[in-house]
Design an enzyme around this catalytic site. Structure first.
Site, short mmCIF file in Angstrom:
data_model
loop_
_atom_site.label_atom_id
_atom_site.label_comp_id
_atom_site.label_asym_id
_atom_site.label_seq_id
_atom_site.Cartn_x
_atom_site.Cartn_y
_atom_site.Cartn_z
N ASP A 43 0.84 -1.20 0.00
CA ASP A 43 0.00 0.00 0.00
C ASP A 43 0.87 1.25 0.00
O ASP A 43 0.36 2.37 -0.07
CB ASP A 43 -1.03 -0.01 1.15
CG ASP A 43 -0.38 -0.06 2.52
OD1 ASP A 43 0.85 -0.23 2.61
OD2 ASP A 43 -1.12 0.05 3.53
N SER A 44 2.21 1.06 -0.01
CA SER A 44 3.12 2.19 -0.26
C SER A 44 2.81 2.82 -1.61
O SER A 44 3.26 3.93 -1.90
CB SER A 44 4.57 1.73 -0.19
OG SER A 44 4.78 0.60 -1.02
N ASP A 82 -1.06 -6.06 -0.06
CA ASP A 82 -1.33 -5.43 1.24
C ASP A 82 -2.83 -5.22 1.43
O ASP A 82 -3.52 -4.79 0.50
CB ASP A 82 -0.67 -4.04 1.29
CG ASP A 82 0.56 -4.01 2.16
OD1 ASP A 82 0.65 -4.84 3.09
OD2 ASP A 82 1.43 -3.16 1.92
N LYS A 111 -1.02 -9.32 3.12
CA LYS A 111 -0.19 -8.85 4.24
C LYS A 111 -1.02 -7.86 5.04
O LYS A 111 -1.79 -7.08 4.47
CB LYS A 111 1.09 -8.16 3.72
CG LYS A 111 1.94 -7.58 4.85
CD LYS A 111 3.33 -7.20 4.37
CE LYS A 111 3.45 -5.82 3.78
NZ LYS A 111 3.04 -4.69 4.65
N GLU A 113 -0.87 -5.30 8.84
CA GLU A 113 0.02 -4.67 9.82
C GLU A 113 -0.51 -4.86 11.23
O GLU A 113 -1.71 -4.79 11.47
CB GLU A 113 0.14 -3.17 9.52
CG GLU A 113 0.81 -2.89 8.19
CD GLU A 113 0.96 -1.39 7.92
OE1 GLU A 113 0.67 -0.57 8.81
OE2 GLU A 113 1.40 -1.06 6.80
N GLU A 180 9.87 -3.88 10.18
CA GLU A 180 10.21 -2.59 9.56
C GLU A 180 10.79 -1.62 10.58
O GLU A 180 10.20 -1.40 11.65
CB GLU A 180 8.97 -1.98 8.89
CG GLU A 180 9.27 -0.62 8.25
CD GLU A 180 8.25 -0.13 7.26
OE1 GLU A 180 7.29 -0.86 6.95
OE2 GLU A 180 8.42 1.01 6.77
O1 KIV Z 1 3.62 -1.07 1.56
C1 KIV Z 1 4.79 -1.48 1.49
O2 KIV Z 1 5.50 -1.27 0.51
C2 KIV Z 1 5.31 -2.25 2.63
C3 KIV Z 1 6.77 -2.52 2.63
C4 KIV Z 1 7.50 -1.30 2.96
C5 KIV Z 1 7.11 -3.65 3.52
O3 KIV Z 1 4.58 -2.58 3.51
#
Ligand code: KIV
Length: 275
Positions: A43-44, A82, A111, A113, A180
């Site tokens: 989600d970056s 994510d 994924k 968090e 992280e």
């Molecule tokens: O969203 C993302 O790119 C991430 C990585 C930085 C692990 O969660």
């Protein structure tokens, strides 16, 4: 490269797994062609592709859209998507979100968090057959509550939260955990205390794998480069230079040249228009 199963990934503890983000067809294709082991549609993308100043505004629709594109670019890769902020607040919502990302968009795994607090969500997902990668340490979706984008695991309370979170995620059924922005010594200890692979970002050299953001690695994101990032090339400079030359050549008439143009039998135009 043959796509690994989740069981094979779990057994790669101790190996050096290379993971990179990718958010669309061309970047996923490049990452897969480079032989990177795992692709994360992170989600970056909210920051490096959509221009937001955090990952908070990213929606499930955004994630599904980009996951579908990345899947088209890397049909054989192990693709992780994510789950965005507030899309896994209850087990039911988490299952619905993972269905969008896996069944509709083609991800192999999701994924999320958080540590102990998300363990019941992970349990429900795993029970439903969804492979889950955890993420502790700096969790960007809740960075504000952690004091911003800063090193985690500096005091006892934070160290305990990260260690207990990683242990809880393993117990809940995650096949791996992203660590992280934590001190290397802490990442080493977590890695030695859990039986699933750790994948570090800003977590030193002792994790089982490493992940970075594509745009940081190739020099395409100029907003902010964390100190743990290594920029392997400056693609942004090369692209800017090419685009400048294009604009100059259009203005000067040098583009398009004969090689980029098409011809027609001159009789056709002469017969029609006398020219
Ligand atoms: O969203 C993302 O790119 C991430 C990585 C930085 C692990 O969660």
């Amino acid at each position: 490269m043959k796509k690994p199963t989740v069981l094979e990934l779990k057994r790669k503890k101790g190996e050096h797994l290379a993971m990179l983000t990718a958010y669309d067809f061309p970047t996923a294709r490049l990452v897969a062609e480079a032989g990177v082991d795992l692709i994360l549609v992170g989600d970056s993308l909210g920051m490096v592709v959509l221009g937001y100043d955090s990952t908070v505004p990213v929606t499930v629709a955004d994630m599904a859209h980009h996951t579908r594109a990345a899947r088209r670019g890397a049909p054989d890769a192990f693709l992780i998507a994510d789950m965005p902020f507030l899309s896994y607040a209850t087990p039911g919502q988490a299952i619905e979100t993972s269905a969008r990302l896996m069944k509709d968009a083609g991800a192999d795994c999701v994924k999320l968090e958080g540590g102990i607090e998300v363990a019941p969500i992970v349990e429900a997902l795993v029970k439903a057959g969804v492979p889950v990668l955890g993420h502790v340490g700096l969790t960007p979706q809740t960075a504000s509550a952690l004091g911003g984008y800063r090193l985690q695991g500096k005091d006892e309370e934070s160290v305990r939260r990260i260690m207990e979170g990683a242990v809880a995620l393993e117990k809940a059924g995650c096949w791996g955990v992203v660590l992280e922005l934590v001190p290397a010594e802490l990442a080493r200890l977590v890695t030695s205390r859990i039986g699933i692979p750790t994948i570090g970002i800003g977590a030193g050299a002792h994790c089982d794998g490493q992940v970075l953001v594509f745009h940081d690695v190739v020099g395409l994101f100029s907003g902010f480069t964390p100190t743990f990032v290594k920029r392997y090339t400056e693609a942004g400079d090369a692209i800017r230079d090419a685009l400048k030359r294009y604009a100059e050549e259009v203005r000067s008439g040098a583009f398009p040249a004969k090689e980029q143009s098409f011809t027609i039998d001159s009789d056709v135009l002469r017969r029609l228009y006398g020219t």
